[in-house]
Scaffold this motif. Sequence first.
Motif, PDB file in Angstrom:
ATOM      1  N   SER A  58       0.826  -1.215   0.000  1.00  0.00           N
ATOM      2  CA  SER A  58       0.000   0.000   0.000  1.00  0.00           C
ATOM      3  C   SER A  58       0.856   1.260   0.000  1.00  0.00           C
ATOM      4  N   THR A  59       2.031   1.202   0.640  1.00  0.00           N
ATOM      5  CA  THR A  59       2.943   2.351   0.633  1.00  0.00           C
ATOM      6  C   THR A  59       3.655   2.483  -0.710  1.00  0.00           C
ATOM      7  N   LEU A  60       4.133   1.369  -1.233  1.00  0.00           N
ATOM      8  CA  LEU A  60       4.846   1.388  -2.515  1.00  0.00           C
ATOM      9  C   LEU A  60       3.921   1.745  -3.670  1.00  0.00           C
ATOM     10  N   MET A  61       2.627   1.536  -3.483  1.00  0.00           N
ATOM     11  CA  MET A  61       1.661   1.871  -4.526  1.00  0.00           C
ATOM     12  C   MET A  61       1.653   3.373  -4.812  1.00  0.00           C
ATOM     13  N   ASN A  62       2.016   4.171  -3.811  1.00  0.00           N
ATOM     14  CA  ASN A  62       1.991   5.630  -3.957  1.00  0.00           C
ATOM     15  C   ASN A  62       3.367   6.209  -4.250  1.00  0.00           C
ATOM     16  N   THR A  63       4.338   5.333  -4.550  1.00  0.00           N
ATOM     17  CA  THR A  63       5.683   5.815  -4.848  1.00  0.00           C
ATOM     18  C   THR A  63       5.741   6.429  -6.247  1.00  0.00           C
ATOM     19  N   PRO A  64       6.092   7.708  -6.361  1.00  0.00           N
ATOM     20  CA  PRO A  64       6.175   8.334  -7.692  1.00  0.00           C
ATOM     21  C   PRO A  64       7.464   7.918  -8.412  1.00  0.00           C
ATOM     22  N   ILE A  65       7.322   7.205  -9.511  1.00  0.00           N
ATOM     23  CA  ILE A  65       8.480   6.767 -10.290  1.00  0.00           C
ATOM     24  C   ILE A  65       8.239   7.078 -11.755  1.00  0.00           C
ATOM     25  N   SER A  66       9.307   7.156 -12.502  1.00  0.00           N
ATOM     26  CA  SER A  66       9.193   7.468 -13.927  1.00  0.00           C
ATOM     27  C   SER A  66       8.566   6.303 -14.680  1.00  0.00           C
ATOM     28  N   SER A  67       8.041   6.575 -15.847  1.00  0.00           N
ATOM     29  CA  SER A  67       7.350   5.556 -16.630  1.00  0.00           C
ATOM     30  C   SER A  67       8.297   4.430 -17.037  1.00  0.00           C
ATOM     31  N   ARG A  68       9.538   4.788 -17.372  1.00  0.00           N
ATOM     32  CA  ARG A  68      10.493   3.762 -17.808  1.00  0.00           C
ATOM     33  C   ARG A  68      10.842   2.829 -16.662  1.00  0.00           C
ATOM     34  N   VAL A  69      11.127   3.385 -15.473  1.00  0.00           N
ATOM     35  CA  VAL A  69      11.460   2.554 -14.313  1.00  0.00           C
ATOM     36  C   VAL A  69      10.262   1.698 -13.912  1.00  0.00           C
ATOM     37  N   GLU A  70       9.084   2.283 -13.942  1.00  0.00           N
ATOM     38  CA  GLU A  70       7.872   1.528 -13.604  1.00  0.00           C
ATOM     39  C   GLU A  70       7.684   0.348 -14.543  1.00  0.00           C
ATOM     40  N   PHE A  71       7.939   0.566 -15.817  1.00  0.00           N
ATOM     41  CA  PHE A  71       7.766  -0.496 -16.799  1.00  0.00           C
ATOM     42  C   PHE A  71       8.769  -1.626 -16.578  1.00  0.00           C
ATOM     43  N   LEU A  72      10.020  -1.270 -16.308  1.00  0.00           N
ATOM     44  CA  LEU A  72      11.057  -2.287 -16.112  1.00  0.00           C
ATOM     45  C   LEU A  72      10.798  -3.108 -14.849  1.00  0.00           C
ATOM     46  N   ILE A  73      10.384  -2.442 -13.766  1.00  0.00           N
ATOM     47  CA  ILE A  73      10.105  -3.170 -12.523  1.00  0.00           C
ATOM     48  C   ILE A  73       8.887  -4.073 -12.696  1.00  0.00           C
ATOM     49  N   MET A  74       7.887  -3.573 -13.415  1.00  0.00           N
ATOM     50  CA  MET A  74       6.687  -4.375 -13.643  1.00  0.00           C
ATOM     51  C   MET A  74       7.010  -5.662 -14.391  1.00  0.00           C
ATOM     52  N   LEU A  75       7.959  -5.611 -15.313  1.00  0.00           N
ATOM     53  CA  LEU A  75       8.315  -6.805 -16.083  1.00  0.00           C
ATOM     54  C   LEU A  75       8.791  -7.933 -15.178  1.00  0.00           C
ATOM     55  N   GLY A  76       9.469  -7.590 -14.074  1.00  0.00           N
ATOM     56  CA  GLY A  76       9.927  -8.619 -13.146  1.00  0.00           C
ATOM     57  C   GLY A  76       8.776  -9.356 -12.502  1.00  0.00           C
ATOM     58  N   PHE A  77       7.749  -8.608 -12.053  1.00  0.00           N
ATOM     59  CA  PHE A  77       6.549  -9.238 -11.497  1.00  0.00           C
ATOM     60  C   PHE A  77       5.814 -10.026 -12.576  1.00  0.00           C
ATOM     61  N   LEU A  78       5.677  -9.413 -13.735  1.00  0.00           N
ATOM     62  CA  LEU A  78       4.885 -10.009 -14.810  1.00  0.00           C
ATOM     63  C   LEU A  78       5.461 -11.344 -15.262  1.00  0.00           C
ATOM     64  N   PHE A  79       6.783 -11.418 -15.357  1.00  0.00           N
ATOM     65  CA  PHE A  79       7.417 -12.655 -15.800  1.00  0.00           C
ATOM     66  C   PHE A  79       7.106 -13.805 -14.839  1.00  0.00           C
ATOM     67  N   ALA A  80       7.202 -13.539 -13.539  1.00  0.00           N
ATOM     68  CA  ALA A  80       6.926 -14.588 -12.554  1.00  0.00           C
ATOM     69  C   ALA A  80       5.494 -15.081 -12.647  1.00  0.00           C
ATOM     70  N   PHE A  81       4.550 -14.174 -12.849  1.00  0.00           N
ATOM     71  CA  PHE A  81       3.145 -14.572 -12.908  1.00  0.00           C
ATOM     72  C   PHE A  81       2.807 -15.273 -14.221  1.00  0.00           C
ATOM     73  N   LEU A  82       3.411 -14.839 -15.322  1.00  0.00           N
ATOM     74  CA  LEU A  82       3.135 -15.482 -16.607  1.00  0.00           C
ATOM     75  C   LEU A  82       3.651 -16.913 -16.645  1.00  0.00           C
ATOM     76  N   VAL A  83       4.762 -17.171 -15.965  1.00  0.00           N
ATOM     77  CA  VAL A  83       5.291 -18.535 -15.905  1.00  0.00           C
ATOM     78  C   VAL A  83       4.312 -19.463 -15.222  1.00  0.00           C
ATOM     79  N   ARG A  84       3.646 -18.966 -14.196  1.00  0.00           N
ATOM     80  CA  ARG A  84       2.771 -19.836 -13.414  1.00  0.00           C
ATOM     81  C   ARG A  84       1.346 -19.862 -13.949  1.00  0.00           C
ATOM     82  N   ILE A  85       0.947 -18.965 -14.864  1.00  0.00           N
ATOM     83  CA  ILE A  85      -0.451 -18.985 -15.335  1.00  0.00           C
ATOM     84  C   ILE A  85      -0.838 -20.281 -16.063  1.00  0.00           C
ATOM     85  N   PRO A  86      -0.104 -20.824 -17.041  1.00  0.00           N
ATOM     86  CA  PRO A  86       1.082 -20.330 -17.745  1.00  0.00           C
ATOM     87  C   PRO A  86       0.724 -19.946 -19.181  1.00  0.00           C
ATOM     88  N   LEU A  87       1.360 -18.904 -19.701  1.00  0.00           N
ATOM     89  CA  LEU A  87       1.182 -18.506 -21.095  1.00  0.00           C
ATOM     90  C   LEU A  87       2.403 -18.929 -21.909  1.00  0.00           C
TER      91      LEU A  87
END
Length: 535
Positions: free
Chosen positions: A233-262
């Motif tokens: 909930s705290t990290l949700m309000n962290t102001p970050i640039s679009s590029r950094v946000e996109f790169l960090i999101m890819l780390g979460f996304l990869f882990a979830f896509l492996v387990r879905i799995p696509l």
Amino acid sequence: MLVWLVFLPLLGGFVSWLFDAYLQRSFTQIRRCDEGSVNHIGLMHKLCDKFSSFAAGWVALIFAFSSLVITCTFILEVFKQDDQSQNWCKVVEFDWIPLLGIQFHLVLDGLALLMILISLIVTIIAIIYSFKERPSSSGFFYFSLLLMLSAVIMLFVVADLFLFLLLWEATSIPVYFLIALWGRRDSNAQLRFNGASKFLIYTQVSSLIMLIAIVSLALVNWKLTNTWTFDSSTLMNTPISSRVEFLIMLGFLFAFLVRIPLLPFHSWFIQAHIESSTTTSIMISGLIVNTAIYGLLRLVIPLFPNASLMITPIMLALAIITLFYAAILCFNQNDIKRLIAYIHIGLMSLMTSVLYSGSLKAYQGMIIDIVAISLVIVGLFIISGLLVERYSTRNINHFIALKQHVKYLSTLTLFFILAVLGVPGTANFVANFMMFLGSYESSTYLGILLIIGLSLLSISLIIRIQPIFYGTTDKQVMDKKNISFRDLSLLILILVMLFAIGLYPQWLLDLFSPTISKIQQIFVNAQINLIKGDV
């Protein structure tokens, strides 16, 4: 009560394991004192093992059912509140590692409550079904089942990302043992633990990438606020640039896509099901896969709304390709478990497409579909286990004359096949209708493609399974034609739950709608900001 809900299955696993070890030790001492014949000792050995396995299973079942009672108590509490539109929640929070800002932070709301409910139901079904499999080292077997359940329950309520990662890893440990120790491998398998090893490798690599993403997000927040924290909930309000946000999101996304799995991360899923026992397949499909969709919904979209919006076209394309890929491959599958695994992959890719549609109706239908698909796939795996018992093979081409020789099984098989398509009256119909309607409102082409994809998936299942109902076979099948009362009861229970939800889905909507509305609003706000040029 929330702490009890989280740790009670784990406690039950330990009790079941210790109780089985105590019984085995006691029976060993009795056998040593017995001076009977060799045949008598052999008979006693079999009876002792059977009783020990039965007792350990009942201990596990009692603890799982106790957790279900606690969950139902929370559900009743939700419906007793005056305003159903308000988000009900229970919170447990205290410092765990204060130096790094890591907390034991649990938040139970309506969405998490529903995910816990379906996980408990699936686990209880798996435990009851496992009585017929009589696994060796039954105490450790039921400990693995309940350890997985406890980790998954905590995964649904944890709000600290560091603890989320630990639990994400913890869910993979019992799956590895369930496949490696109690799996069913073909005689020509090149690697003894091929399926288990592949699952572990995929999970460990993806988890390592998610760890880097979590630490990166916490580090960005520390540079801005000079405070270490992993609270979502705290990290949700962290102001970050679009590029950094996109790169960090890819780390979460990869882990979830492996387990879905696509695609192209689905091979572990197929191999794991082929080598697993029916009980393990039930747990993987009913618990492990759902955590990935939940992670996308609960973490990726709220934490990275702008990046999620940016990657939406790619995710939609990947999910739709996976849907049609799975549907086409189903036409050529001869292995019953491989066929069901591909059906499940197709259905999960359908839900992933809906997740990135951004429609509230589609989101609500997707949550109902998680429950419905979990029940349907569990039913199909139980049926596959019954078919393998009677025909001594997983080859669909050898399944013939089912209608003639096995009472009730052909009718139940046909029902679960049609449930995948979503016949009226079932929970699948309600879920599909809401998902397609919401997706169509969001994008006409998306709605049409999803309808075509699901239809193709259902047609492939019907074409592959339909020939088993008719024909003639030898009398060997006649000896096993009747379904046991336990198996019949499990399938009828699943059938009744699907119809109960399909005929009155409003109670589910009241349970999770407040939480889903907030998550969907985050996605909508990201779309509005993109239009305004604020991103």
